[in-house]
Design an enzyme around this catalytic site. Sequence first.
Site, PDB file in Angstrom:
ATOM      1  N   ARG A  24      10.124 116.120  13.800  1.00 56.03           N
ATOM      2  CA  ARG A  24       8.895 115.032  14.006  1.00 56.03           C
ATOM      3  C   ARG A  24       7.792 115.684  14.151  1.00 56.03           C
ATOM      4  NH1 ARG A  24      11.579 112.884  19.389  1.00 56.03           N
ATOM      5  NH2 ARG A  24       9.749 111.597  19.410  1.00 56.03           N
ATOM      6  N   SER A  26       5.603 115.026  16.808  1.00 52.16           N
ATOM      7  CA  SER A  26       4.757 115.011  18.111  1.00 52.16           C
ATOM      8  C   SER A  26       4.759 116.430  18.440  1.00 52.16           C
ATOM      9  CB  SER A  26       5.790 114.306  19.207  1.00 52.16           C
ATOM     10  OG  SER A  26       7.055 115.243  19.181  1.00 52.16           O
ATOM     11  N   THR A 138       9.456 106.028  33.603  1.00 54.98           N
ATOM     12  CA  THR A 138      10.336 106.589  32.814  1.00 54.98           C
ATOM     13  C   THR A 138      10.850 105.762  31.691  1.00 54.98           C
ATOM     14  OG1 THR A 138      12.572 107.922  32.759  1.00 54.98           O
ATOM     15  CG2 THR A 138      12.312 106.174  34.656  1.00 54.98           C
ATOM     16  N   ARG A 160       7.046 104.317  27.503  1.00 58.53           N
ATOM     17  CA  ARG A 160       7.632 105.041  26.275  1.00 58.53           C
ATOM     18  C   ARG A 160       6.325 105.979  25.885  1.00 58.53           C
ATOM     19  NH1 ARG A 160      10.424 103.248  21.914  1.00 58.53           N
ATOM     20  NH2 ARG A 160       9.897 105.269  21.339  1.00 58.53           N
ATOM     21  N   GLY A 161       6.560 107.010  25.181  1.00 62.45           N
ATOM     22  CA  GLY A 161       5.419 107.731  24.548  1.00 62.45           C
ATOM     23  C   GLY A 161       5.636 109.150  24.872  1.00 62.45           C
ATOM     24  N   ASN A 162       4.584 110.098  24.225  1.00 62.21           N
ATOM     25  CA  ASN A 162       5.019 111.501  24.236  1.00 62.21           C
ATOM     26  C   ASN A 162       4.417 112.031  25.663  1.00 62.21           C
ATOM     27  OD1 ASN A 162       2.074 111.535  24.209  1.00 62.21           O
ATOM     28  ND2 ASN A 162       1.935 111.818  22.014  1.00 62.21           N
ATOM     29  N   VAL A 163       4.638 113.217  25.824  1.00 64.20           N
ATOM     30  CA  VAL A 163       4.329 113.890  26.973  1.00 64.20           C
ATOM     31  C   VAL A 163       2.720 113.530  27.733  1.00 64.20           C
ATOM     32  CG1 VAL A 163       3.976 115.929  28.584  1.00 64.20           C
ATOM     33  CG2 VAL A 163       5.990 115.661  26.954  1.00 64.20           C
ATOM     34  N   THR A 165       0.965 110.911  26.850  1.00 64.66           N
ATOM     35  CA  THR A 165       0.774 109.557  27.166  1.00 64.66           C
ATOM     36  C   THR A 165       1.450 109.192  28.460  1.00 64.66           C
ATOM     37  OG1 THR A 165       1.078 108.746  24.624  1.00 64.66           O
ATOM     38  CG2 THR A 165       1.853 107.147  26.511  1.00 64.66           C
ATOM     39  N   CYS A 251      23.116 107.809  23.835  1.00 63.79           N
ATOM     40  CA  CYS A 251      22.197 108.760  24.405  1.00 63.79           C
ATOM     41  C   CYS A 251      21.200 107.868  25.086  1.00 63.79           C
ATOM     42  CB  CYS A 251      21.360 109.636  23.361  1.00 63.79           C
ATOM     43  SG  CYS A 251      20.778 108.887  22.422  1.00 63.79           S
TER      44      CYS A 251
END
Length: 317
Positions: A24, A26, A138, A160-163, A165, A251
């Site tokens: 990915r 990111s 979270t 949601r989102g990457n670190v 964000t 998961c």
Amino acid sequence: MSAPPEDSGPPAPGPERALRLGTRASALALAQSGMMAEALTAATGRPVELVHVTTYGDTSRESLSVIGGTGVFVNALRDALYAGEIDFAVHSLKDLPTAAPEGLHLAAVSERAAVNDALVARDGLKLADLPAGARVGTGAARRMALLKMIRPDLEVVPIRGNVDTRVNFVRSGRLDAVLVAFAGLQRLGRDDEATEVLDPEIMLPSPGQGALAVECRDADLVGLLAVLDHGPTRAAVVAERTMLAVLEAGCSAPVGGHAIALDDNVLSLTGVVATVTGSRGLRLSATGTVPDAEGLGRRVAEGLLAEGAAEIMEAGQ
């Protein structure tokens, strides 16, 4: 995810060509894949190039509970393996479905980084210091459930989102804190942004958290990639993921699991299931031998089911 092709697959990559590692795009995924690429080249001399693959989980902004967390960060990478567009892929192991994919090999499980969740909060606050009604973000059902069990007075906000964000929700004042995997902060060189690293026995991690999975299609690559495998970590995550599979929980379910080695031959596994609201939960621990890691995971799951885990997970949907 596409079905595996019926042919024998692409020819084994020759010794002259760089291996194509699917990842990915990111910042965290690239850091993790770059780390594994460097380790493989250092151990074998084979050059590795990164190939960016966009997954459904990267493009959807819906919560994992809506889109179904199982495989949303994985399927596109597996499709690229089946199509011969990449030679191997690196996944965050906690994102990997427990069912073994046809025609692919789990060639290596990396040595585990920190399993802890971390709090990133305004004003350097720790979890116990957050005022009643504080807004904590979270995207994980497990974190939502366990946080509500520890601090039912907090408002848990799905994000949601990457670190970047997630942390920016705090920096901008939209949230008082967020929960993230501490391993992710470490791999990005941002571990100093954690205002508290939470005890994994209190905030039980996701099965496989902190470890990376290396998958390939070509059986001839398994031996080469095996230099990246860490036996003690593999045994621990086998126990955790077997528990998850027997519970029939994906998961994105509110399930935590943490296996640790007590010595060279003994594993201890703790599992927890809960409702997302944190109103009900079950916790069970057991020990077993390293060679019987799968059996240990099965016993913990069966013990949880005997105590009513299925009803609790169903109530948490």
